[in-house]
Design an enzyme around this catalytic site. Structure first.
Site, PDB file in Angstrom:
ATOM      1  N   LYS A 122      34.876  57.805  77.733  1.00 61.42           N
ATOM      2  CA  LYS A 122      34.134  56.744  78.426  1.00 61.42           C
ATOM      3  C   LYS A 122      34.984  55.476  78.509  1.00 61.42           C
ATOM      4  O   LYS A 122      35.678  55.125  77.545  1.00 61.42           O
ATOM      5  CB  LYS A 122      32.831  56.483  77.667  1.00 61.42           C
ATOM      6  CG  LYS A 122      31.835  55.584  78.388  1.00 61.42           C
ATOM      7  CD  LYS A 122      30.551  55.446  77.556  1.00 61.42           C
ATOM      8  CE  LYS A 122      29.511  54.554  78.199  1.00 61.42           C
ATOM      9  NZ  LYS A 122      28.314  54.393  77.353  1.00 61.42           N
ATOM     10  N   SER A 142      24.008  54.690  80.033  1.00 65.97           N
ATOM     11  CA  SER A 142      25.146  54.205  80.770  1.00 65.97           C
ATOM     12  C   SER A 142      26.259  55.245  80.917  1.00 65.97           C
ATOM     13  O   SER A 142      27.098  55.129  81.807  1.00 65.97           O
ATOM     14  CB  SER A 142      25.715  52.971  80.064  1.00 65.97           C
ATOM     15  OG  SER A 142      26.161  53.294  78.763  1.00 65.97           O
ATOM     16  N   SER A 185      22.485  55.865  75.510  1.00 69.64           N
ATOM     17  CA  SER A 185      23.458  56.159  76.571  1.00 69.64           C
ATOM     18  C   SER A 185      24.271  57.439  76.398  1.00 69.64           C
ATOM     19  O   SER A 185      25.031  57.803  77.298  1.00 69.64           O
ATOM     20  CB  SER A 185      24.412  54.982  76.748  1.00 69.64           C
ATOM     21  OG  SER A 185      23.739  53.931  77.374  1.00 69.64           O
TER      22      SER A 185
HETATM   23  N1  GLN Z   1      19.950  52.076  78.752  1.00 66.23           N
HETATM   24  C1  GLN Z   1      20.041  51.240  77.601  1.00 66.23           C
HETATM   25  C2  GLN Z   1      20.402  49.843  77.996  1.00 66.23           C
HETATM   26  O1  GLN Z   1      20.472  49.592  79.149  1.00 66.23           O
HETATM   27  C3  GLN Z   1      21.003  51.826  76.620  1.00 66.23           C
HETATM   28  C4  GLN Z   1      22.401  51.413  76.812  1.00 66.23           C
HETATM   29  C5  GLN Z   1      23.360  52.086  75.889  1.00 66.23           C
HETATM   30  O2  GLN Z   1      22.988  52.921  75.062  1.00 66.23           O
HETATM   31  N2  GLN Z   1      24.592  51.694  76.009  1.00 66.23           N
HETATM   32  O3  GLN Z   1      20.601  48.990  77.205  1.00 66.23           O
END
Ligand code: GLN
Length: 515
Positions: A81, A156, A180
């Site tokens: 990532k 994400s 994410s």
């Molecule tokens: N979707 C969550 C957020 O927007 C989780 C993000 C993540 O785990 N990096 O914060």
């Protein structure tokens, strides 16, 4: 031959490599070819490192030929990532503000991948600075779900999940601050683990919310996730929150897949309303499979989970606003001269750069976080959120007295269409309702495919949570479930509905309804 290699699990590739029946170069090349074929449609990668991947592969082949004893995963390629620092390879975090930044150092987990001899195929797409559930907040355009290219691959880490689901990489690294890794796994029919907080080093992970962030494996099988977790896990003196204790035997747990007598706790607050019917049905069937495998079921209640989302969206923006302050146009990446000012001050350059460099969601959270931390409001917002965080951790402690693991659906729905939630931040945030509590409490979780929802034929995820430093339980339960479901389906879920079968033009799987 080439296509077959991309369909193999990491465990199978590792065996073939050890036996010498394939070379690391062939494996890397097969995956790079697959990317050339499909990634214009899927857009998993922000950068592909053809040269670097092949040179690591060649090095592994040379060392093997010389009789050196190598790591079990030597020669198995991986995607990383783009929020993880990689020396010599761009690291943008999906943001314009870091366009062109090439880190001078490797994250600890990348060092561990390199030491194991795992070729890094490239850097995967993500919502900007890991804020989002769909990759629609990436400054470089979204990734697409291989099951249906009009839908989101989760976020994400949708670049990592879609890379694994479309057979561009057998393994990928994700990061999970609120879900994410797990939510993208759920909506792409893959496996994703968020390790215990402190279980995998955060050194070199560009911080979103330092008290919540954890890197972990994105794979197609539970065993592969355990294999990768063992490579990247374990104490690192470079991360002050890294746990100085041995990682439990994860691969062994995955191989034994023993759940007899294990108490599985169904979290009442994470199974009811708000979850798509087809997701719930697959969840209930998965629980039944675990019962058939010898587990016991108990119901537990975690009343404070009702406030988890609210607490998270105060704590995360607070930490993020502070972490993102370093992007000041002086030290990294982008620098924009303000228009119409002939001799701009540092502050004016900073303002113009941050205005041009950050997207809307990042700005929204910086504003929220700055407000929550401002004097006079600190106790009312950040302070209260921290108290809720404690209550959630207490709920988990109580629940783990009654159960060895807790289970729920990973995400409330299957993959939604692009644009469906983009203009409604609350709707987007609700995707993480079931994953956020684990981050707030620092405990580990995994998402394993539970089947295809009847309404739309799209993948649903089954979440397993364990007490801190008991990550092995995730793999025992995950592998037991996977074995039962694979037997019931007559093959792996992704193989039954092969994502992006055929050429890059013939995209989209054949979806079959489940009995
Ligand atoms: N979707 C969550 C957020 O927007 C989780 C993000 C993540 O785990 N990096 O914060």
């Amino acid at each position: 031959m080439t296509t077959d290699l991309t369909r193999s699990t990491a465990a199978a590739l590792a065996d073939l490599l050890t036996q010498g029946s394939i070379s690391a170069r062939e494996v890397a090349q097969a995956h790079l070819d697959r990317t050339a074929e499909v990634d214009t449609a899927v857009h998993s990668y922000l950068h592909v490192d053809t040269e670097g991947a092949l040179s690591t592969a060649d090095d592994v082949d040379r060392r093997r030929a010389a009789g050196e004893s190598l790591h079990a995963l030597a020669g198995v390629p991986i995607a990383v990532k783009d929020v993880i620092a990689t020396r010599g390879l761009p690291t943008t975090c999906g943001s314009r503000i870091l366009r062109g930044w090439v880190p001078p150092y490797d994250a600890t987990l990348v060092t561990r991948l390199r030491t194991a001899g795992m070729p890094i195929l490239g850097k995967t797409n993500m919502d900007e600075f890991a804020m989002g559930s769909s990759t629609e907040h990436s400054a470089y355009g979204p990734s697409h779900n291989p099951w249906d290219l009009d839908r989101i691959p989760g976020g994400s880490g949708g670049g990592s999940s879609s890379a694994v689901a479309s057979f561009q990489a057998p393994l990928a690294i994700g990061t999970d601050t609120g879900g994410s890794i797990r939510q993208p796994a759920a909506v792409t029919g893959t496996v994703g683990t968020k390790p215990t907080y402190g279980g995998v080093s955060r050194y070199g992970l560009v911080a979103l919310a330092s008290s919540l962030d954890q890197a972990g494996p994105c794979t197609r099988t539970v065993l592969d996730a355990a294999l990768l977790h063992e490579v990247i896990g374990g104490h690192d003196p470079m991360d002050s929150t890294s746990i100085d204790a041995p990682v439990p035997p994860l691969v062994e747990a995955a191989r034994r897949a023993d759940v007899s007598g294990l108490r599985i706790g169904i979290v009442r607050e994470l199974t009811g309303e708000g979850f798509q019917a087809g997701v719930r049905t697959r969840f209930e069937q998965a629980v039944q499979h675990l019962v058939d495998a010898g587990a016991e079921v108990v119901e537990v209640s975690c009343p404070s989970f009702t406030y988890a989302l609210a607490a998270y969206y105060l704590i995360l923006p607070s930490e993020a606003s502070s972490n993102l302050a370093k992007f000041d146009a002086m030290r990294y990446g982008l620098r924009v001269a303000p228009s119409g000012i002939s001799d701009p001050s540092a502050e004016q350059v900073m303002a113009a750069t941050r205005d041009a460099g950050f997207g809307d969601e990042v700005k929204r959270r910086i504003i929220l976080g700055t407000y929550a931390l401002s004097s006079g409001y600190y106790d009312a917002y950040y302070g209260s959120a921290q108290k809720v965080r404690r209550l959630i951790a207490d709920d988990f402690t109580r629940a783990f007295e009654a159960a060895d693991v807790l289970v729920s659906p990973t995400a409330p729905t299957t993959a939604f269409r692009f644009g469906d939630k983009l203009d409604d931040p609350m709707a987007m945030y609700l995707n993480d309702i079931a994953t956020i509590p684990a981050n707030l409490a620092g405990i580990p979780g995994i998402s394993v495919p539970s089947g295809l929802a009847d309404e739309d034929g799209l993948p649903a995820g089954f979440q397993i949570l364990a007490p801190a430093m008991h990550d092995d339980r995730l793999y025992a339960v995950g592998a037991a479930l996977e074995a039962r479901l694979t037997a019931a389906w007559g093959g792996a879920m992704l193989d039954r509905a092969p994502a992006l079968a055929g050429t890059g033009a013939a995209v989209g799987p054949t979806r079959t309804k489940e009995a």
